[in-house]
Enzyme design. Structure first.
Site, PDB file in Angstrom:
ATOM      1  N   ASP A 183       0.844  -1.112   0.078  1.00  0.00           N
ATOM      2  CA  ASP A 183      -0.034   0.096   0.061  1.00  0.00           C
ATOM      3  C   ASP A 183       0.815   1.214  -0.090  1.00  0.00           C
ATOM      4  OD1 ASP A 183      -1.983   1.956   0.352  1.00  0.00           O
ATOM      5  OD2 ASP A 183      -2.935   0.961   1.847  1.00  0.00           O
ATOM      6  N   HIS A 185      -0.455   4.210  -0.048  1.00  0.00           N
ATOM      7  CA  HIS A 185      -1.311   4.924   0.689  1.00  0.00           C
ATOM      8  C   HIS A 185      -1.305   6.516   0.311  1.00  0.00           C
ATOM      9  CE1 HIS A 185      -3.273   5.966   4.873  1.00  0.00           C
ATOM     10  NE2 HIS A 185      -3.573   4.435   4.469  1.00  0.00           N
ATOM     11  N   GLU A 209      -1.307  -0.622  -3.969  1.00  0.00           N
ATOM     12  CA  GLU A 209      -2.477   0.290  -3.761  1.00  0.00           C
ATOM     13  C   GLU A 209      -2.194   1.863  -3.646  1.00  0.00           C
ATOM     14  OE1 GLU A 209      -5.782   0.342   0.167  1.00  0.00           O
ATOM     15  OE2 GLU A 209      -4.726  -1.739  -0.550  1.00  0.00           O
ATOM     16  N   GLU A 235     -10.376   3.323  -2.599  1.00  0.00           N
ATOM     17  CA  GLU A 235     -11.038   3.257  -1.374  1.00  0.00           C
ATOM     18  C   GLU A 235     -11.320   4.778  -1.088  1.00  0.00           C
ATOM     19  OE1 GLU A 235      -7.693   4.142   1.997  1.00  0.00           O
ATOM     20  OE2 GLU A 235      -6.920   2.469   0.639  1.00  0.00           O
TER      21      GLU A 235
END
Length: 379
Positions: A183, A185, A209, A235
């Site tokens: 990730d 982020h 991600e 997300e």
């Protein structure tokens, strides 16, 4: 079957639960929350409840349309998260009214089990290899780690190598039979993501991600072209319209969150849109048991599902998702998978007495990180 009562509960560690009751005694649960803004979403749920009280709970799609479009100003994480929790609860009620799990109302299951992964940290790596081995011993066949702490827009060679080395450490611990996701982020600038992604190729991550923040999604095509590493994002995208350009960008994995992106109704549509672009689905879920239960219903019903996130053991948790369930076996692991919930609705029984006992304003906030020069850093 009219909606007679809507309640919300802020519960530790950072979640918001929603309870909808009908006049014939059915109860549905949802999880509407923006992490760090639970009180704001709670206020949005209260406003939307004014419309819902007294209306037929079975008109899920009509309520979704009105709640998302009837206020003129549309979209955004607060409104879509409030609608998401309401939508989950209404589907829970629908399943209970018909005596079947929600995935049966969505056309029935297309798979017999749901692969899941767990978190092993990575913000401040210390014992990543040990955590990876512990996850494997639990029966997980995939883990996810953060790729770095805060990064500058174009950081030093040492920082770049540190990212690659921590991924290499975990890959060595896991071997080649288990999967590793990384990730970013949103902490990487496009320049840093373009530099680091090719360096991760030898370690064959399942996906990387959020290689950049969603505001920079227009840069995803060049990042997808920069390396063979599959890219995942979503997300912080809240509707099929948010996802539309991203699905065309070359990503491999869409990650809508069932508690942010309009609930079961909208994520089902996002999954269908993703399928038309050859993109798989891995719902984002670092949240509580209701969000996970809703995710599992989608995972069972859509053909392009890849893997499911779940928050057991995640570093945010002081209370685990299982702690709010009367029957914890519904989320038991079986060779890295969860089995289809068989109970009606979302397939879980919330420990309502515990929820009411611990409910209160938990006040969780996202950390504020800063660079060495004092400027704000992406968390």
């Amino acid at each position: 079957m009219k909606i007679s009562r809507i309640e919300t509960f802020q519960v530790p560690p950072r979640w918001l639960f929603l309870r909808i009751e009908t006049d014939d005694g059915l109860v549905g649960w949802g999880e509407p929350v923006v992490e760090g803004r639970a009180g704001t979403v709670e206020a949005a749920v209260a406003e939307l409840s004014e419309y819902l009280i007294g209306r037929d709970a079975s008109r899920i799609e009509d309520h979704w349309q009105v709640l998302t479009k009837g206020g003129f100003y549309r979209g955004g994480p607060v409104l879509s998260s409030a609608v998401a929790g309401i939508d989950q609860a209404l589907w829970d009620i629908a399943g209970k009214a018909h005596g079947v799990p929600v995935h049966q109302l969505l056309g029935g299951p297309v798979r017999d089990r749901i692969r899941v992964y767990g978190w092993i940290g990575g913000d401040r790596p210390a014992d990543l290899a040990e955590q990876a081995n512990a996850s494997a011993e639990m029966g997980l066949t995939a883990v996810k780690m953060n790729g770095s702490a805060e990064l500058g827009p174009v950081d030093t060679p040492a920082r770049v190598r540190a990212v690659v080395e921590r991924v290499a450490t975990v890959r060595e611990a896991l071997g080649d039979e288990l999967d590793l996701a990384v990730d970013f982020h949103g902490r990487f600038s496009p320049a840093m993501a373009r530099r680091v992604l090719p360096l991760l190729e030898p370690h064959l991550p399942l996906f990387v991600e959020e290689p950049v923040v969603p505001e920079l999604s227009a840069r995803l095509p060049e990042l997808a072209a920069a390396s063979s590493v599959p890219l995942a994002t979503g997300e912080r995208l809240y509707s099929r319209w948010d996802f539309d350009p991203v699905l065309r960008s070359g990503i491999a994995v869409a990650q809508p969150d069932l508690s942010h992106a309009g609930g079961i109704s909208e994520v089902r549509r996002i999954a269908a849109a993703a399928e038309t672009h050859g993109v798989t689905l891995a719902p984002h879920c670092p949240l509580g048991p209701i969000a996970l239960a809703a995710s599992l219903q989608i995972d069972l019903a859509v053909p392009n599902f890849l893997i499911q996130e779940q928050s057991t053991g995640i570093h945010y948790n002081t209370i685990e998702p299982l702690d709010y369930l009367l029957d914890r076996s519904v989320f038991a692991l079986h060779e890295g998978h969860m089995l289809p919930p068989t109970g009606p609705g979302l397939g879980i029984e919330i420990d309502e007495a515990r929820v009411r006992e611990v409910a209160g304003r938990h006040g969780w906030r996202a950390p504020v990180w800063r660079h060495a020069d004092g400027s704000h850093a992406e968390w």
